[in-house]
Design an enzyme around this catalytic site. Structure first.
Site, PDB file in Angstrom:
ATOM      1  N   GLU A 111       5.797  -3.124   6.787  1.00 50.54           N
ATOM      2  CA  GLU A 111       6.033  -2.253   8.024  1.00 50.54           C
ATOM      3  C   GLU A 111       4.998  -2.785   9.007  1.00 50.54           C
ATOM      4  O   GLU A 111       5.432  -2.848  10.290  1.00 50.54           O
ATOM      5  CB  GLU A 111       5.841  -0.670   7.703  1.00 50.54           C
ATOM      6  N   GLU A 131       9.100   3.030  -0.881  1.00 53.66           N
ATOM      7  CA  GLU A 131       8.582   4.192  -0.932  1.00 53.66           C
ATOM      8  C   GLU A 131       9.144   5.113  -1.640  1.00 53.66           C
ATOM      9  O   GLU A 131       8.486   6.129  -2.474  1.00 53.66           O
ATOM     10  CB  GLU A 131       7.999   4.393   0.304  1.00 53.66           C
TER      11      GLU A 131
END
Ligand SMILES: C[C@H](O)CC(=O)SCCNC(=O)CCNC(=O)[C@H](O)C(C)(C)COP(=O)(O)OP(=O)(O)OC[C@H]1O[C@@H](n2cnc3c(N)ncnc32)[C@H](O)[C@@H]1OP(=O)(O)O
Length: 702
Positions: A111, A131
């Site tokens: 990210e 995630e």
């Protein structure tokens, strides 16, 4: 876990910020704050024209330290990092920022890279947003930036399946801008940053790109399709749906609003039971290959190139398939030409199944099959590094085979049996062989299930266990090391009560198919009857013989089993068991079993789940009492991998502890009085229930 970042400013005006938190450069709050500080410093300095972010020791970053999800910390909300830092400082920087990626760039690591203005990667780097594996969603802007870089379709696939891609594939999908060798990675990234500054390359702000996004009506349909699929596949899970909603928010209300929604969702999800269980399970799975007293001895695995497998039946051919797919050379030995041809044919069918399911490219099939050589005698075993015997459960036959192996196999050769039923100590009396004898038990079919039980006898050398752990890793199997050789090993000893309890309920009038439906609604991959069909009646018969001999009153003799067996309805391999199967593994209830569906006894789904799973917990407690495994968490992993227990409940022992041993004990005690000794709780469970202590001492690290 603290870690930090280093700032280094080159003569060419490019600042290099290196994330350093060995071994994986995980992102603690400390690392994030240090990254923020160094970025701000580089942005303020006049001698810095551009910035490259990379990771030390050829690893960009393995992502956020998942043990820190529970911490509130000074910067309680993840929104601080995601919006105040990553979006408003990093991505909004007035100087070009380029990520130089090698090794893992996962979760929060990727990210950060997504917020840079370009990404350079090695071809072998590993990129992904896993995630959802932990019951959360990408929380540093991944739900917004990934679709804008690779399109919604691919982003959904990567995020919802926690799918990793390598650098090469990432470039193909627009996730990275260029590939470089590892040695030149940072240099190439510095050049790229200077090219952006000189307007020779685009200065891309991922969050506001729209050119890769599908048109809104199409995107909405994709999201709806993903929702329907997720509800069907995991009806008990909320977080995939939350993630889809957040992705949709970005398309409708804009990425900035969606970043806030993403960060609020993360704050909530990270405190959920699902997140706690999944983080626990992540570490439980990581720990299976750590066996105190063995893996801490400093032994290195030896090279194993050539396997020999004795027996090409269903199990043998399935083991051969799993080995050749993992690049091993295999010699398959059968008794005669006909059996050999049938064994090789089974291997071929297994490989074709892999092709059908998209696990294997058709073009590779012949090459993989050529790694298997069929033989009728033991002469070729002279070159084997390891032999796996996979014949029927007959001790005399096994003893004969091991005697033959002794005269043909080289002295370093590991001698394994795939049996989980026969005492390995009886297989050979020759002392000089015993430290090389080990059990390699693949539950169900070796090429299908990702688990390998490694059974140690008192004599098996630690070196052999270390070798087997390395082989398991190459075969992509999760190892469960059994340190006390016992009848049925771990998975069968948990599977057997699962199936027996279900049969006992049917005999008392509970609807057979309601039992499967209730188990599957709880989250089991397969209800007990589907699972019996999958494992096959042949295997169950062998279990039955050994379990009745070894476990006396804990064994439940089921009439249902005999009826099915007599009718030659042997399970999925014969296309007929409790269900009827077609060649594509689609199935419907078998009308012949309708005589068992008398529905005389009415139980709620919750009662059914308790009655079929508490005996499994009891079996796990017996295994702990007998010290068959070193740690309770191994049973959690075995229950998920072998029995199809839902990993979002943490595994059988972890789940049992959330319910409490006292409740389980009192229920089992009551059922044992009504229905017999099969339900009788063991001493281990009784003791924990009376002391109100946990069964596994297993805690989530959250
Ligand atoms: C806000 C964000 O959106 C949220 C996130 O970032 S969630 C986190 C996303 N990251 C991940 O899921 C990465 C998970 N890790 C992996 O898949 C693998 O560790 C890997 C592929 C990165 C590396 O594999 P490998 O080189 O074999 O190292 P491996 O042995 O697994 O890991 C080394 C140690 O780091 C630990 N570790 C790995 N990833 C971790 C993580 N994200 N958090 C905490 N510990 C972690 C391992 O448990 C292991 O600990 P140990 O030495 O005490 O056993």
């Amino acid at each position: 876990m603290e870690g930090k970042t280093y700032l280094e400013i080159g003569a060419d005006g490019v600042a290099i910020i290196t994330i350093n938190n060995p071994p994986l450069n995980l992102l603690s709050a400390h690392v994030m704050l240090s990254l923020k500080e160094n970025t701000e410093l580089a942005l303020q300095r006049d001698d810095v024209k551009a910035i490259v972010i990379t990771g030390s020791n050829r690893k960009f970053s393995g992502g956020f330290d998942v043990t820190a999800f529970g911490n509130k910390g000074k910067h309680g909300k993840f929104g601080f990092f995601s919006i105040d830092f990553i979006t408003d400082i990093l991505e909004a920087a007035g100087k070009p920022l380029v990520a130089a990626i090698d090794g893992p760039a996962l979760g929060g690591g990727l990210e950060i890279a997504l917020a840079c203005h370009a990404r350079i990667s090695t071809s072998s780097a590993v990129l992904g947003l896993p995630e959802l594996r932990y019951g959360i969603l990408p929380g540093f802007g991944g739900t917004q930036r990934l679709p804008r870089l690779v399109g919604l379709r691919k982003a959904l696939e990567m995020i919802l399946k926690s799918k990793f891609v390598n650098g090469q594939d990432a470039q193909g999908m627009g996730l990275v801008d260029a590939i470089s060798s590892a040695d030149e990675l940072v240099t190439v990234a510095c050049h790229w940053a200077k090219d952006i500054l000189a307007q020779r390359r685009p200065w891309t702000v991922s969050l506001y790109r729209t050119d890769r996004l599908e048109p809104l009506p199409e995107a909405k349909m994709m999201l709806e399709h993903a929702r329907v699929k997720s509800k069907k596949q995991s009806p008990n899970l909320k977080h995939p749906l939350v993630c889809i909603d957040v992705m949709e928010e970005g398309l409708i209300r804009g990425p900035r609003a969606a970043l806030w929604k993403e960060s609020e969702a993360l704050s909530e999800l990270r405190q959920s039971d699902t997140c706690r269980s999944l983080v626990y399970y992540f570490f439980a799975r990581q720990r299976t290959s750590k066996v105190p007293g063995i893996t801490d001895m400093g032994l290195k695995p030896r090279k194993v190139n050539t396997f020999a497998v004795v027996g090409g039946g269903i199990m043998g051919s399935s083991i051969v398939t799993a080995l050749i797919v993992s690049n091993y050379r295999v010699i398959l030995k059968e008794m005669d030409e006909k059996a050999l041809l049938a064994g090789i044919e089974r291997v071929k069918v297994n490989l074709q199944d892999h092709v059908k399911k998209g696990k294997l490219a058709e073009a590779k099939l012949d090459k993989i099959l050529s790694r298997c050589k069929g033989v009728l005698h033991y002469e070729d075993f002279r070159e084997a590094d390891m032999v796996i015997e996979a014949v029927g459960e007959n001790i005399y036959l096994k003893q004969r085979i091991f005697a033959e192996l002794e005269s043909y196999c080289p002295p370093h050769c590991i001698l394994a049996s795939s049996s989980s039923m026969i005492n390995l100590n009886l297989i050979s009396e020759r002392k000089e062989l015993q430290n090389r004898i080990v059990g390699t038990h693949f539950f169900g079919q070796a090429h299908l299930l990702p688990i390998l039980e490694i059974v140690r006898t008192e004599k098996t050398s630690p070196q052999v266990i270390v070798d087997l752990l390395a082989i398991g890793k190459k075969m992509e199997k999760i190892p469960i090391v059994i340190i006390h050789n016992s009848t049925g090993s771990v998975m069968n000893r948990m599977f057997f009560p699962y199936s027996q309890a279900a049969m006992a309920l049917v005999e008392r009038g509970v609807d057979l198919y309601q039992i499967d439906r209730a188990a599957e609604a709880f989250g089991m991959t397969m209800g007990p009857f589907r699972m019996i069909d999958f494992v096959g009646f042949e295997v169950l018969t062998a279990m039955k013989v050994q379990f009745s001999k070894n476990f006396g009153e804990r064994f439940n003799e089921s009439k249902l089993f005999s009826v099915m067996h007599k009718g030659n309805q042997a399970g999925e391999t014969t296309l007929k068991g409790f269900y009827i199967y077609d060649r594509d593994s689609k199935f419907i209830p078998n009308p012949d079993t309708m005589t068992f569906v008398n529905k005389l006894m009415k139980l709620s789904d919750e009662e059914i789940v308790e009655m079929i799973l508490f005996p499994v917990v009891n079996a796990a407690c017996f295994l702990l009492e007998e010290k068959v495994v070193v740690k309770a968490s191994d049973l959690d992993v075995a229950s998920v991998m072998g029995l199809g227990f839902p990993e979002y409940r943490g595994g059988i022992v972890f789940w049992a502890d959330t319910i409490g041993p006292k409740h389980m004990h009192s229920k089992l005690e009551k059922w044992s009085e009504t229905y017999g000794a099969f339900f009788k709780p063991c001493a281990y469970l009784a003791e924990r229930a009376s002391k109100r202590t946990s069964l596994g001492q297993a805690k989530s690290r959250l």
